[in-house]
Motif scaffolding. Structure first.
Motif, PDB file in Angstrom:
ATOM      1  N   HIS A 129     -10.308   1.325  15.660  1.00 34.77           N
ATOM      2  CA  HIS A 129      -9.184   0.541  15.137  1.00 34.77           C
ATOM      3  C   HIS A 129      -8.765   1.146  13.802  1.00 34.77           C
ATOM      4  O   HIS A 129      -9.443   0.965  12.793  1.00 34.77           O
ATOM      5  CB  HIS A 129      -9.580  -0.926  14.942  1.00 34.77           C
ATOM      6  N   SER A 130      -7.664   1.877  13.812  1.00 37.86           N
ATOM      7  CA  SER A 130      -7.100   2.462  12.599  1.00 37.86           C
ATOM      8  C   SER A 130      -5.867   1.639  12.245  1.00 37.86           C
ATOM      9  O   SER A 130      -4.796   1.799  12.839  1.00 37.86           O
ATOM     10  CB  SER A 130      -6.719   3.922  12.842  1.00 37.86           C
ATOM     11  N   VAL A 131      -6.033   0.710  11.291  1.00 37.15           N
ATOM     12  CA  VAL A 131      -5.036  -0.332  11.020  1.00 37.15           C
ATOM     13  C   VAL A 131      -4.291  -0.027   9.721  1.00 37.15           C
ATOM     14  O   VAL A 131      -4.903   0.091   8.659  1.00 37.15           O
ATOM     15  CB  VAL A 131      -5.712  -1.715  10.895  1.00 37.15           C
ATOM     16  N   VAL A 132      -2.964   0.097   9.810  1.00 32.81           N
ATOM     17  CA  VAL A 132      -2.166   0.342   8.619  1.00 32.81           C
ATOM     18  C   VAL A 132      -1.249  -0.858   8.370  1.00 32.81           C
ATOM     19  O   VAL A 132      -0.683  -1.422   9.298  1.00 32.81           O
ATOM     20  CB  VAL A 132      -1.355   1.650   8.735  1.00 32.81           C
ATOM     21  N   VAL A 133      -1.139  -1.241   7.098  1.00 33.18           N
ATOM     22  CA  VAL A 133      -0.342  -2.397   6.692  1.00 33.18           C
ATOM     23  C   VAL A 133       0.910  -1.895   5.979  1.00 33.18           C
ATOM     24  O   VAL A 133       0.809  -1.184   4.966  1.00 33.18           O
ATOM     25  CB  VAL A 133      -1.154  -3.321   5.759  1.00 33.18           C
ATOM     26  N   ILE A 134       2.083  -2.268   6.499  1.00 31.76           N
ATOM     27  CA  ILE A 134       3.359  -1.756   5.998  1.00 31.76           C
ATOM     28  C   ILE A 134       4.274  -2.928   5.637  1.00 31.76           C
ATOM     29  O   ILE A 134       4.494  -3.823   6.466  1.00 31.76           O
ATOM     30  CB  ILE A 134       4.049  -0.885   7.067  1.00 31.76           C
ATOM     31  N   ASP A 135       4.843  -2.910   4.419  1.00 31.47           N
ATOM     32  CA  ASP A 135       5.727  -4.003   4.028  1.00 31.47           C
ATOM     33  C   ASP A 135       6.857  -3.536   3.120  1.00 31.47           C
ATOM     34  O   ASP A 135       7.400  -4.295   2.339  1.00 31.47           O
ATOM     35  CB  ASP A 135       4.916  -5.113   3.329  1.00 31.47           C
ATOM     36  N   ASN A 136       7.219  -2.262   3.243  1.00 27.56           N
ATOM     37  CA  ASN A 136       8.225  -1.694   2.353  1.00 27.56           C
ATOM     38  C   ASN A 136       8.974  -0.576   3.080  1.00 27.56           C
ATOM     39  O   ASN A 136       8.345   0.331   3.638  1.00 27.56           O
ATOM     40  CB  ASN A 136       7.534  -1.148   1.093  1.00 27.56           C
ATOM     41  N   VAL A 137      10.287  -0.635   3.066  1.00 29.64           N
ATOM     42  CA  VAL A 137      11.102   0.372   3.758  1.00 29.64           C
ATOM     43  C   VAL A 137      10.823   1.774   3.222  1.00 29.64           C
ATOM     44  O   VAL A 137      10.919   2.762   3.959  1.00 29.64           O
ATOM     45  CB  VAL A 137      12.602   0.015   3.628  1.00 29.64           C
ATOM     46  N   GLY A 138      10.434   1.875   1.955  1.00 27.86           N
ATOM     47  CA  GLY A 138      10.125   3.179   1.380  1.00 27.86           C
ATOM     48  C   GLY A 138       8.943   3.864   2.030  1.00 27.86           C
ATOM     49  O   GLY A 138       8.756   5.077   1.888  1.00 27.86           O
ATOM     50  N   GLN A 139       8.136   3.107   2.779  1.00 23.58           N
ATOM     51  CA  GLN A 139       6.958   3.677   3.428  1.00 23.58           C
ATOM     52  C   GLN A 139       7.271   4.328   4.774  1.00 23.58           C
ATOM     53  O   GLN A 139       6.391   4.937   5.384  1.00 23.58           O
ATOM     54  CB  GLN A 139       5.915   2.572   3.655  1.00 23.58           C
ATOM     55  N   VAL A 140       8.521   4.212   5.221  1.00 22.44           N
ATOM     56  CA  VAL A 140       8.872   4.677   6.572  1.00 22.44           C
ATOM     57  C   VAL A 140       8.589   6.162   6.807  1.00 22.44           C
ATOM     58  O   VAL A 140       7.978   6.524   7.827  1.00 22.44           O
ATOM     59  CB  VAL A 140      10.348   4.337   6.892  1.00 22.44           C
ATOM     60  N   PRO A 141       8.999   7.090   5.928  1.00 21.91           N
ATOM     61  CA  PRO A 141       8.743   8.511   6.223  1.00 21.91           C
ATOM     62  C   PRO A 141       7.274   8.848   6.417  1.00 21.91           C
ATOM     63  O   PRO A 141       6.917   9.586   7.339  1.00 21.91           O
ATOM     64  CB  PRO A 141       9.325   9.227   4.992  1.00 21.91           C
ATOM     65  N   ILE A 142       6.405   8.304   5.566  1.00 17.50           N
ATOM     66  CA  ILE A 142       4.982   8.630   5.719  1.00 17.50           C
ATOM     67  C   ILE A 142       4.389   7.914   6.923  1.00 17.50           C
ATOM     68  O   ILE A 142       3.540   8.454   7.632  1.00 17.50           O
ATOM     69  CB  ILE A 142       4.182   8.329   4.425  1.00 17.50           C
ATOM     70  N   LEU A 143       4.854   6.696   7.221  1.00 16.76           N
ATOM     71  CA  LEU A 143       4.396   6.006   8.434  1.00 16.76           C
ATOM     72  C   LEU A 143       4.814   6.803   9.666  1.00 16.76           C
ATOM     73  O   LEU A 143       4.014   6.983  10.604  1.00 16.76           O
ATOM     74  CB  LEU A 143       4.979   4.600   8.499  1.00 16.76           C
ATOM     75  N   TYR A 144       6.036   7.286   9.680  1.00 16.95           N
ATOM     76  CA  TYR A 144       6.530   8.099  10.799  1.00 16.95           C
ATOM     77  C   TYR A 144       5.614   9.307  11.023  1.00 16.95           C
ATOM     78  O   TYR A 144       5.268   9.650  12.157  1.00 16.95           O
ATOM     79  CB  TYR A 144       7.953   8.565  10.505  1.00 16.95           C
TER      80      TYR A 144
END
Length: 309
Positions: A265-280
């Motif tokens: 389980h590799s769980v990432v928490v995202i709550d900011n549009v600025g995080q989109v490029p690295i999440l992608y």
């Protein structure tokens, strides 16, 4: 009336909470909210472009079949509310997930701190808790390192295994000598074999590590700012998912980025549009398999995906 409207529409309080807070009845709260709308103090706009959370999750799942997306309804574009809602959903998931004998590696930062605060106590045994990176401290930027460790340990009835090393060493040879110590080797091995990892990512603007000159030189900072798209567990990576400064990455005390992909389980928490490029990038290179994300950022991720294609 305006105060009631602000509590309900901006701060996200329920009507019964507002009634208790203001010392009035719930029907009175409802009536004041209706009057505020009638008088034009409050305007409600339905954004037809904002897709339903379930639809968003299904669309993302179609693109990334190996990932479970948990899109959290966040109609109000308020960063504090977003963080708390995404964190609450993550905490509920962890409560169901954690079982006897799990090894849980945890990241740092405000988002993970919010998750930690909302964890409920679960009666489990032989659970191991440990940070996935070394200690980061700063007068200007909070990592919530100690607080996160404390909340997780309390929730899962265990004593954490802190990693007593700075997040970045000045010299590689010093780091190698320290890591050769028996207990440190054990802790780093424990992080590698952890079956659960929970962490967040940072864009460069919000990377507290990048903006703290104690750990990173000005030359290294310039290199990161021109080449990196963000930071994950103290690794500054480019669009290819690799470290932009290998020397700095070698001196960094953190779980190797490649190891994240092998977690159950590799769980990432995202709550900011600025995080989109690295999440992608993490998704593209299959480094995560569980994503907790707010509604607006999920939509931004889909739009980013369309542009990249």
């Amino acid at each position: 009336m305006l105060r009631i409207a602000r509590l309900y529409y901006i701060e996200g309080l329920e009507q019964n909470q507002i009634a208790k807070k203001e010392g009035i009845s719930r029907p009175t709260v409802s009536r004041l909210l209706a009057t505020a709308r009638e008088k034009g103090f409050v305007s409600i706009r339905v954004n037809d472009d904002l897709r339903d959370t379930q639809v968003l999750a299904e669309q993302l799942k179609t693109i990334y079949s190996y990932v479970e997306f948990n899109v959290i309804s966040t109609a109000q574009d308020d960063s504090k509310i977003k963080i708390k809602k995404v964190a609450a959903a993550t905490a509920v998931y962890l409560h169901k997930l954690i079982k006897n004998g799990d090894i849980i590696g945890i990241g740092t930062g405000k988002s993970i701190y919010e998750v930690a605060k909302q964890l409920n106590i679960k009666n489990v045994k032989d659970v191991e808790i440990l940070p996935l990176a070394g200690i980061f401290s700063s007068q200007n930027y909070q990592s919530f390192y100690a607080e996160i460790v404390t909340f997780f340990s309390k929730a899962y009835n265990t004593a954490a295994q802190p990693l007593p090393l700075p997040i970045v060493f000045d010299e590689l040879k010093t780091k190698l000598v320290v890591e050769n110590e028996k207990h440190i080797r054990y802790l780093e091995k424990l992080a590698r074999v952890a079956n659960i990892a929970i962490f967040t990512v940072n864009d460069l603007k919000n990377s507290s590590l990048l903006h703290n000159s104690t750990y990173i030189s000005e030359k290294e900072k310039q290199n990161i700012e021109t080449q990196a798209i963000g930071e994950v567990l103290a690794h500054f990576i480019n669009i290819n998912g690799t470290a932009v400064n290998q020397d700095l990455d070698n001196r960094t005390v953190s779980l190797p980025l490649e190891n994240i992909r092998y977690k159950e389980h590799s769980v990432v928490v995202i709550d900011n549009v600025g995080q989109v490029p690295i999440l992608y990038t993490l998704l593209k290179f299959k480094l995560v398999n569980q994503v907790f994300i707010d509604q607006q950022t999920a939509q931004a991720l889909l739009e980013f995906e369309d542009k990249e294609d």
